[in-house]
Write a protein that holds these residues in place. Sequence first.
Motif, PDB file in Angstrom:
ATOM      1  N   ARG A 200       0.771  -1.333  -0.011  1.00  0.00           N
ATOM      2  CA  ARG A 200      -0.023   0.231   0.027  1.00  0.00           C
ATOM      3  C   ARG A 200       0.914   1.294  -0.116  1.00  0.00           C
ATOM      4  N   PHE A 201       1.899   1.221   0.982  1.00  0.00           N
ATOM      5  CA  PHE A 201       2.632   2.488   0.915  1.00  0.00           C
ATOM      6  C   PHE A 201       4.057   2.134   1.686  1.00  0.00           C
ATOM      7  N   LEU A 202       5.217   2.954   1.629  1.00  0.00           N
ATOM      8  CA  LEU A 202       6.181   2.897   2.404  1.00  0.00           C
ATOM      9  C   LEU A 202       6.247   3.761   3.414  1.00  0.00           C
ATOM     10  N   PRO A 203       5.871   3.075   4.701  1.00  0.00           N
ATOM     11  CA  PRO A 203       5.945   3.750   5.837  1.00  0.00           C
ATOM     12  C   PRO A 203       7.258   4.420   6.339  1.00  0.00           C
ATOM     13  N   ASN A 204       7.276   5.471   6.718  1.00  0.00           N
ATOM     14  CA  ASN A 204       8.331   6.251   7.128  1.00  0.00           C
ATOM     15  C   ASN A 204       8.798   5.897   8.518  1.00  0.00           C
ATOM     16  N   PRO A 205       9.992   5.398   8.806  1.00  0.00           N
ATOM     17  CA  PRO A 205      10.386   4.893  10.201  1.00  0.00           C
ATOM     18  C   PRO A 205      10.292   5.951  11.046  1.00  0.00           C
ATOM     19  N   VAL A 206      10.532   7.182  10.818  1.00  0.00           N
ATOM     20  CA  VAL A 206      10.117   7.919  12.022  1.00  0.00           C
ATOM     21  C   VAL A 206       8.582   7.955  12.421  1.00  0.00           C
TER      22      VAL A 206
END
Lengths: 451, 733
Positions: free
Chosen positions: B698-704
């Motif tokens: 679905r999407f690339l989650p941001n580690p932050v």
Amino acid sequence: MASGRGRIRFNVGGKIFETTATTLANAGRHSMLGALLDDSWNPRQTVEGEAAANAEYFIDRSPACFAVLLDLLRTGELHVPPNMPEKLLYREALFYGLLDQVRAALWGPFDGNRLQLVDSVSGRAPGDGTAIRAGPDGGCCVAHGSMVHVYDWMLEEHRPISLDYQQVNDVGYIDAESIVITARERLGKGDGGMGVFSSSTGELRHRFRVSHYDQVKSFTAGALSFGSSDYKIFASCKGRCNEYGIGVWDQITGQQADFFYEPPGCSLGDADKLQWLDGDKCLMVATLFPRTDNCFIGLLDFRDKGVIWSWSDAGTSVSLSLDEKRVLHAIAIEDSRSICVVNQYDDLGFIDLRSNAGGVRWSSRSKLTNRKAPNEESCYPKLATHNGQLFSSMNDGISVFCGPEWVLTSTLRRSYGGSICDFSIGGDRLFALHSEENVFDVWETPPSRFI
Amino acid sequence: MSAQKKRNFKIEAFKHRVDLDPKYAEKTWKVLEHAIHEIYNHNASGLSFEELYRNAYNMVLHKHGEKLYSGLVTTMTWHLKEISQSIEAAQGDLFLEELNRKWGEHTKALQMIRDILMYMDRTFVTSSRKTPVYELGLNLWRDNIIRSSKIQDRQLNTILELIHKERTGEVINRGLMRNITKMLMNLGTSVYQEDFEKPFLDVSASFYSGESQQFIECCDCGEYLKKAERRLNEEMERVSQYLDAKTEPKITCVVEKEMIANHMKQLVHMENSGLVNMLVDDRYEDLSRMYNLFGRVTEGHRLIRDLMTSHLRETGKQLVTDPERLKDPVDFVQRLLDEKDKYDKIIATAFNNDKAFQNALNSSFEYFINLNSRSPEFISLYVNEKLHKNLKGVNEEDVEIVLDKVMMLFRYLQEKDIFEKYYKQHLAKRLLSGKTVSDDAERSLIVKLKTECGYQFTCKLEGMFTDMKTSQDTMQGFYASQGFEAGECPTLAVQVLTTGSWPTQSSAACNLPAEILGVCDKFRAYYLGTHSGRRLTWQTNMGTADLKATFANGQKHELNVSTYQMCVLLLFNSADRLSCKEIEQATVIPSQDLKRCLQSLACVRGKNVLRKDPMSKDIAEDDIFSVNDKFTSKFFKIKIGTVIAQKESEPEKQETRQQVEEDRKPQIEAAIIRVMKARRVADYNNIVMEVTKQLQLRFLPNPVVIKKRIESLIEREFLERDEGDRKLYRYLA
């Protein structure tokens, strides 16, 4: 007289023969007749075709033999007149370079169910024979004590190989010209071991050495086996300082290639039978008459020096009785993934190579009806396979078993000579050596003929 | 008496052995030796084969095999020495021909000698393990001719010189060359390899290293490759013509190394003609040649691939970050598709559909498409455009092709959820305005999305379609229940939308005109009567209406307007002039929307059914509107559009982005909980890795963001930090 195209006339020892180029083509270019008619020896033929066709070829040989050989070229069959000694014919065939054709006309491809006894050869050696081995070209050799008698396919005896009173253990052919002999080491002499001898002259060509830790040691060599695809020779070896195991040499260079030291629990140096299994690339070792340990059959993998399968009678021999079935000979049958064994009652048994824990499955179907107590004169039974047929010697006969269930299909027996102590199949012949009299039988499959 | 002469008996020794003539062997050998001489002197016609054969036979039979054999060796060696001298004496070009001629004679003689000595070959040679006659003859030839000091080098140099001549374009006697190499082969593979092949390969290597240097200085890349290919083919042809087949891989390897491997970096980077230029100019033939030639050396394809990738990324980056391009989303996507088509074609025609190249292409697209955060929106807009109007009259297969291409771009997107967001909005507009061209095409795309991203992704989209269908049924039921009564009121078409499936637009309902309100209430009564426990709210900002209007000059028109516009226009049934403020008060339309709506009614040429005072583009609160009596149009039906921005405006964009971020939070939290439930204990890096893996469809989650979610979950006591190791997290349940 108008000679037609392709007709050729010979004057052999004064007698005129006329035949055709087609008939003579059966002799092949690499025969005397082929060379005689070749263009390089008849330069005029192309120029004066007709004259050359009428020309007569003179050959200073016996006309009677020529007639027989010409008939062979015409029909592919060999009919020797009763008054003509076979050796004479063979000599003439050798002159013309037609021995291969003669041999092919004499006996056909080996089939255990169609064998005929063609000859019984008496040797002059005293005492029991040790072993008989068939050569690849139809000859054979017989080991007696410290001598090996060599016969070519015409059953003519060559000069015997003498080992200076060392006991011969096993013999085998590398090719028709070379015989390997293993011999017992004599204490204090440092001889014995193993060598290659010329089958025609009996001369020693090469001695195989064994070295342990870069030191050449003397040894006693036992059973032999030959690897067909990679030109290796295997032999069971007993060194003096407990260097027991299986030695491996290269057939071409004669140098030692490997040594499989005996692991604990497996007796290899005393092995009675070695058999190279080409499909599995491993060596079957059977030690059936051990001095101390139990009977042992194992498959050795030389690549990683491992025993990949083994069987032993260690568990079964607790109840030591006379009736106990003892394994006396063994042979691996790669196609059916099993090892066939035989006991003192001539029962066949099978051990499955696919499982490591299986015991001997004795076959009741092949059991002989007239089971008699092992008598004083009988020899130990032997086993052999050839083209999916299984052969087992017992007393004075050899049984032939066929099919997946190993059904008894033929029995080879003759009346005298005593029981069979060894037999061997090779060069499309079966040789059986008798124990009471020094005589061996030759069995052949007759060539298939038309009509 | 005669004296008897006593005779002494002489007892002769018994001759128990009839000796053969002691000189027999010598004599017979002389005959054979003479014959061998005659054979070498081409004088064999006078010889009798039978006699010679018989003599040789007798010698072997009488154990003179050794003498026969050694005599043969001596005689043959003597002749070969003679031959060697005559070959040495041959001048210039005649040298090889003389060698070849003598070789022919020697083999012929050898064959005849073998015929005579056939019996010896069969018996004596095998039992004494000697070399058979023919082989012996070849070995003697090798030692006395080929490897004699005066011939060996000369022969090699002559052959190599001839090959060099052929390489420089001269015609040489290939038949002679074939015979010579064949002779070397007959003498044994080792002779061929040592006396010819090895030096040949060395000479070839230095030749091609020189030539390639020369080519690279004066040719462009395409030309160079053409020459290299031709050289390679020439060498293969040479092998097939007069060398041993086993030489082929060796010589091609030399050419490959010298002409390709050593220069390939220089070639691909060649100015004005290197790989990049070929790609830009679609030079399929050159590319294909480069692919095939470079494929022969290690790392060759990789070099092409890497350079293609870096070029693609560079141009792609320029494309997606060019501010000019951002002005037209449809063109932006079309350009991406064109770029993709271009490279697909290159890979298919020139690169043999190589999987590794396809992967490189895909990863490059993935890289640069995601450089622009608006890509998902643009792709959705492109679909909107295509399904909106452009597909009219296009057949199904072409529709499928366009959709497949869109799906391909979609696959590259990392933020698929943003695409979903926009797609939902655009789809809602298409469905509600009834402007979708083909239901099949819409559904087909949804099926594709479903196979790509799973059921969850599309269930709301499918819900939208279901709503449309049930609405139709509801309306039919509604009119059936009202009977003929309905004919007196305005016709109403209601689409009942499930909350949640559709993009929610929080807009306060406007005041509907009384005529409409009556019908609406009837519908509400009907609907709530058939469905219990539901709530209906009117989304007046999304509807449309068809109005029949009669203008002052008696002209009648049908006006197709939005619900807001309808509300405004109906006000003029009872008033002549109204100010903007008055209209806003009467209708309660949000002022932003009202302004757009008035703009479209008064300021668009040909559709200005209202007159505005003062006549300006912008709407002020005090502006006065009245019906435009002078309105004329040649059309009966007039569609009055709303002035809406096709693209999102900057604040809208921010809003959408924020909304997406908001939507992602629960998804990330759910993923963290799923991971922790399975693991019980995990460290931060592992959580990030697993969560990313779960969500990447679905999407690339941001580690932050993930970090923030973890903190939030700790606050809400779903997780806790490990007391010993602060990097570890524990699941609390």
